[in-house]
Scaffold this motif. Structure first.
Motif, PDB file in Angstrom:
ATOM      1  N   THR A  58       0.838  -1.195   0.000  1.00  0.00           N
ATOM      2  CA  THR A  58       0.000   0.000   0.000  1.00  0.00           C
ATOM      3  C   THR A  58       0.875   1.249   0.000  1.00  0.00           C
ATOM      4  OG1 THR A  58      -0.132   0.008   2.424  1.00  0.00           O
ATOM      5  CG2 THR A  58      -1.882  -1.150   1.225  1.00  0.00           C
ATOM      6  N   GLU A  59       0.291   2.323  -0.470  1.00  0.00           N
ATOM      7  CA  GLU A  59       1.025   3.580  -0.543  1.00  0.00           C
ATOM      8  C   GLU A  59       1.161   4.231   0.829  1.00  0.00           C
ATOM      9  OE1 GLU A  59       0.846   7.528  -3.446  1.00  0.00           O
ATOM     10  OE2 GLU A  59      -0.630   5.928  -3.661  1.00  0.00           O
ATOM     11  N   TYR A  60       0.147   4.000   1.687  1.00  0.00           N
ATOM     12  CA  TYR A  60       0.146   4.619   3.012  1.00  0.00           C
ATOM     13  C   TYR A  60      -0.021   3.565   4.097  1.00  0.00           C
ATOM     14  CZ  TYR A  60      -0.252   9.085   0.664  1.00  0.00           C
ATOM     15  OH  TYR A  60      -0.001  10.184  -0.126  1.00  0.00           O
ATOM     16  N   THR A  61       0.627   3.830   5.230  1.00  0.00           N
ATOM     17  CA  THR A  61       0.553   2.952   6.396  1.00  0.00           C
ATOM     18  C   THR A  61       0.206   3.797   7.610  1.00  0.00           C
ATOM     19  OG1 THR A  61       2.240   1.484   5.479  1.00  0.00           O
ATOM     20  CG2 THR A  61       1.811   1.302   7.835  1.00  0.00           C
ATOM     21  N   LEU A  62      -0.693   3.285   8.435  1.00  0.00           N
ATOM     22  CA  LEU A  62      -1.062   3.970   9.670  1.00  0.00           C
ATOM     23  C   LEU A  62      -0.112   3.527  10.778  1.00  0.00           C
ATOM     24  CD1 LEU A  62      -3.281   5.928  10.655  1.00  0.00           C
ATOM     25  CD2 LEU A  62      -4.539   3.929  11.472  1.00  0.00           C
ATOM     26  N   ILE A  63       0.469   4.505  11.466  1.00  0.00           N
ATOM     27  CA  ILE A  63       1.478   4.217  12.487  1.00  0.00           C
ATOM     28  C   ILE A  63       0.872   4.389  13.877  1.00  0.00           C
ATOM     29  CG2 ILE A  63       3.703   4.877  13.438  1.00  0.00           C
ATOM     30  CD1 ILE A  63       3.844   3.588  10.660  1.00  0.00           C
TER      31      ILE A  63
ATOM     32  N   ALA B 224      -2.378  17.638  12.248  1.00  0.00           N
ATOM     33  CA  ALA B 224      -3.133  16.847  13.222  1.00  0.00           C
ATOM     34  C   ALA B 224      -2.758  15.372  13.108  1.00  0.00           C
ATOM     35  CB  ALA B 224      -4.626  17.036  13.010  1.00  0.00           C
ATOM     36  N   HIS B 225      -2.612  14.890  11.885  1.00  0.00           N
ATOM     37  CA  HIS B 225      -2.048  13.569  11.625  1.00  0.00           C
ATOM     38  C   HIS B 225      -0.783  13.782  10.802  1.00  0.00           C
ATOM     39  CE1 HIS B 225      -5.307  11.086  13.195  1.00  0.00           C
ATOM     40  NE2 HIS B 225      -6.142  11.952  12.667  1.00  0.00           N
ATOM     41  N   THR B 226       0.342  13.937  11.482  1.00  0.00           N
ATOM     42  CA  THR B 226       1.601  14.173  10.777  1.00  0.00           C
ATOM     43  C   THR B 226       1.905  12.979   9.867  1.00  0.00           C
ATOM     44  OG1 THR B 226       2.473  15.606  12.499  1.00  0.00           O
ATOM     45  CG2 THR B 226       4.081  14.514  11.072  1.00  0.00           C
ATOM     46  N   ILE B 227       2.346  13.279   8.650  1.00  0.00           N
ATOM     47  CA  ILE B 227       2.636  12.241   7.661  1.00  0.00           C
ATOM     48  C   ILE B 227       4.110  12.305   7.281  1.00  0.00           C
ATOM     49  CG2 ILE B 227       2.081  11.322   5.372  1.00  0.00           C
ATOM     50  CD1 ILE B 227      -0.675  12.605   5.621  1.00  0.00           C
ATOM     51  N   VAL B 228       4.800  11.173   7.398  1.00  0.00           N
ATOM     52  CA  VAL B 228       6.191  11.063   6.978  1.00  0.00           C
ATOM     53  C   VAL B 228       6.215  10.449   5.579  1.00  0.00           C
ATOM     54  CG1 VAL B 228       8.431   9.998   7.446  1.00  0.00           C
ATOM     55  CG2 VAL B 228       6.995  10.782   9.357  1.00  0.00           C
ATOM     56  N   LEU B 229       6.869  11.120   4.641  1.00  0.00           N
ATOM     57  CA  LEU B 229       6.958  10.642   3.260  1.00  0.00           C
ATOM     58  C   LEU B 229       8.386  10.232   2.946  1.00  0.00           C
ATOM     59  CD1 LEU B 229       4.816  13.390   1.475  1.00  0.00           C
ATOM     60  CD2 LEU B 229       4.095  11.079   2.078  1.00  0.00           C
ATOM     61  N   TYR B 230       8.509   9.063   2.303  1.00  0.00           N
ATOM     62  CA  TYR B 230       9.844   8.567   1.967  1.00  0.00           C
ATOM     63  C   TYR B 230       9.735   7.573   0.823  1.00  0.00           C
ATOM     64  CZ  TYR B 230      14.467   6.381   2.607  1.00  0.00           C
ATOM     65  OH  TYR B 230      15.742   5.909   2.427  1.00  0.00           O
ATOM     66  N   LYS B 231      10.461   7.846  -0.251  1.00  0.00           N
ATOM     67  CA  LYS B 231      10.505   6.972  -1.420  1.00  0.00           C
ATOM     68  C   LYS B 231       9.108   6.588  -1.920  1.00  0.00           C
ATOM     69  CE  LYS B 231      15.111   5.030  -0.674  1.00  0.00           C
ATOM     70  NZ  LYS B 231      15.930   3.811  -0.510  1.00  0.00           N
ATOM     71  N   GLY B 232       8.216   7.565  -1.966  1.00  0.00           N
ATOM     72  CA  GLY B 232       6.880   7.341  -2.502  1.00  0.00           C
ATOM     73  C   GLY B 232       5.895   6.709  -1.542  1.00  0.00           C
ATOM     74  N   LYS B 233       6.308   6.449  -0.318  1.00  0.00           N
ATOM     75  CA  LYS B 233       5.430   5.857   0.692  1.00  0.00           C
ATOM     76  C   LYS B 233       5.103   6.898   1.754  1.00  0.00           C
ATOM     77  CE  LYS B 233       5.708   1.465  -0.772  1.00  0.00           C
ATOM     78  NZ  LYS B 233       4.565   0.615  -1.129  1.00  0.00           N
ATOM     79  N   GLY B 234       3.920   6.746   2.357  1.00  0.00           N
ATOM     80  CA  GLY B 234       3.504   7.661   3.410  1.00  0.00           C
ATOM     81  C   GLY B 234       3.197   6.919   4.692  1.00  0.00           C
ATOM     82  N   PHE B 235       3.586   7.509   5.835  1.00  0.00           N
ATOM     83  CA  PHE B 235       3.378   6.906   7.144  1.00  0.00           C
ATOM     84  C   PHE B 235       2.606   7.904   8.006  1.00  0.00           C
ATOM     85  CE2 PHE B 235       7.181   5.340   5.118  1.00  0.00           C
ATOM     86  CZ  PHE B 235       7.062   3.968   5.227  1.00  0.00           C
TER      87      PHE B 235
END
Length: 514
Positions: free
Chosen positions: A221-226, A413-424
């Motif tokens: 998946t492109e995004y993962t919930l941490i 509010a939901h900080t998103i970390v982006l790296y190599k096309g993926k989002g966390f």
């Protein structure tokens, strides 16, 4: 936890049906049972009027199946079919027939029918539209939605609030159900976490509908919930025979007259995150404030009294956090440019250091690979340009991160970390953290984690979660309005401890009640 796109969710259904050798109707029945169980557990036979608004697709089929279970258990229900076009799915028709076979006759709503009466003590189950919606509902359906929203009844949405799109913002705020609670299937949706769409999704929980484990495991998946479970796997335990040199040396560079506090907060974040050594490099006016407020910090100063006019420090740090309170005076910019051109240490870049980069785009080529950038929204706009909406912002930010081979932390509010096309996407934190200096603490925390040997992207993800968790701990005793960045920094230790706390076992009495 993975966040699936709409197309992936459809594929998950197909995969599960084939792998488990079940029908789509049986999968729908799983959904209905879970939603019924959720309601039944809370109502325990109480008799408020339950209004079920069902569309004519599979989401409506879910609603009709829920209605059947409610009727079989003696609940007081009223079923409405929102007849917005002539197409019907097979699953919808199957569940409509089952309902009629039990002498439950739905009310068919159209443009000509009167709006139904709903009391504020009633319950509404929203099953009008699902994840397949790709255009704004027609005017009369939007009018119905507005009517439902104004009733003040408790609204439970099935999977998503009707009117929400998965990949674009809501075009008409009157054409979406404002649900009190959402029961979403198997995994949350990206739209739940973006400001322009998340305002319609404040309370949600996941229901497990038995999507095949193989699909959930192997599908990228492109995004993962941490959450806690994800970051706990990244934790590096302390060694018995470790010493301060084992856990790295963080250098925080920043500060200017009137903004020394930003550097102090960043240094405190690095120290409390576990960096073995922390040094600060700042103008001479910051020497006494830093040394007196934090005796653990080794303080070095530039030649200038009020600004960082040079980067002449005789240190070999493990990692450098630069930017908090730095300012953009001409001498500072010149010194920062020279520093970037000769620096070899990993970098965490924030505040005015980001602004200098955005005004001198050629400097990006001098950043070490996997540098961590932590912009707030306005700083992000200066880096990537203006965006049309939150989805466009994410795409621009992802492209920027890939192009410059950096870790990009989009604070919110939901900080998103982006790296190599993926989002966390982060799950910790609260509105009280929207306060001066909070971002400086985050810069320090990420810097301190990198110093200890965490890879940059892991340090960013872990740091964002710890920072939010510290805010959550501090706000319990202080409240939103009185939460300060210093409170957050002082609660980082508690956030580490919280990682290893197990949920308390429910009391025997509570188990009996359930």
């Amino acid at each position: 936890m993975k966040i699936f796109t709409g197309e992936q969710i459809y594929q998950a259904d197909k995969f599960t049906i084939k792998k488990q050798q079940i029908t789509s109707d049986e999968l729908m029945e799983r959904v209905a049972v879970q939603i019924f169980n959720w309601l039944h557990l809370r109502l325990q036979g109480a008799q408020p009027k339950i209004h079920l608004f069902c569309g004519i697709g599979n989401n409506g089929g879910d609603g009709l199946a829920v209605a059947r279970h409610l009727q079989e258990h003696g609940y007081n229900i009223e079923v409405y079919i929102v007849n917005y076009n002539e197409k019907r799915t097979d699953e919808f028709l199957t569940n409509l027939k089952r309902l009629k076979d039990r002498n439950v006759w739905p009310n068919f709503l159209s443009e000509e029918t009167e709006l139904p009466q709903i009391g504020r003590e009633d319950i509404v189950v929203d099953a009008i539209f699902g994840i397949g919606l790709n255009r704004t509902p027609v005017t009369w359906v939007a009018k119905l939605m507005t009517h439902i929203n104004k009733t003040e009844a408790f609204i439970l949405a099935v999977d998503v609030p009707s009117g929400l799109f998965l990949n674009k913002v809501v075009e008409d705020p009157n054409a979406i159900i404002q649900a009190n609670h959402i029961l979403t299937f198997q995994s949350p949706k990206l739209a739940f976490f973006l400001p322009q769409t998340g305002i319609y999704c404040n309370q949600w929980e996941i229901i497990d509908i038995g999507i095949d484990v193989e699909y959930l495991t192997v599908t990228e998946t492109e995004y993962t919930l941490i959450s806690k479970n994800e970051v706990l796997q990244s934790y590096i335990p302390r060694e018995k025979f470790g010493h301060k040199g084992t856990y790295g040396h963080s250098l925080i560079i920043g500060g200017s007259y009137g903004k020394i506090g930003a550097t102090i907060l960043a240094a405190k974040g690095a120290l409390n995150a576990g960096s073995g050594l922390v040094s600060a490099f700042l103008p001479k006016c910051g020497y006494v404030p830093m040394q007196s407020s934090m005796p653990e910090i080794m303080v070095h100063t530039a030649d200038n009294d009020t600004i960082v006019s040079d980067f002449n420090f005789d240190l070999e740090p493990t990692v450098i956090g630069v930017g908090p309170g730095l300012g953009k005076e001409k001498e500072t910019v010149t010194a920062f440019v020279s520093f970037l051109k000769q620096n070899k240490s990993p970098l965490v870049i924030d505040a005015d250091a980001l602004n200098i980069l955005s005004e001198n785009k050629e400097l990006f080529s001098f950043l070490p690979e996997d540098s961590v950038l932590t912009p707030h929204p306005k700083e992000l706009e200066r880096l990537v340009g203006k965006w049309d909406n939150d989805f466009d912002k994410l795409e621009k930010a992802k492209l920027f991160s890939v192009e410059h081979k950096c870790v990009l932390v989009i604070k919110g509010a939901h900080t998103i970390v982006l790296y190599k096309g993926k989002g966390f996407i982060n799950t910790s934190g609260n509105p009280g953290m929207a306060t001066a200096g909070s971002g400086d603490v985050l810069t320090g925390v990420i810097t301190g984690l990198i110093a200890q040997g965490y890879p940059q992207v892991v340090a960013a993800i872990f740091g964002v979660y710890l920072h939010g968790s510290a805010g959550d701990l501090a706000v319990e005793s202080l409240g939103y309005q009185s939460l300060t960045a210093s409170n957050i920094a002082n609660s980082i230790g508690g956030a580490f401890i919280e990682l290893f706390k197990r949920p308390e076992a429910p009391q025997q009495q509570e188990q009996q009640k359930a």
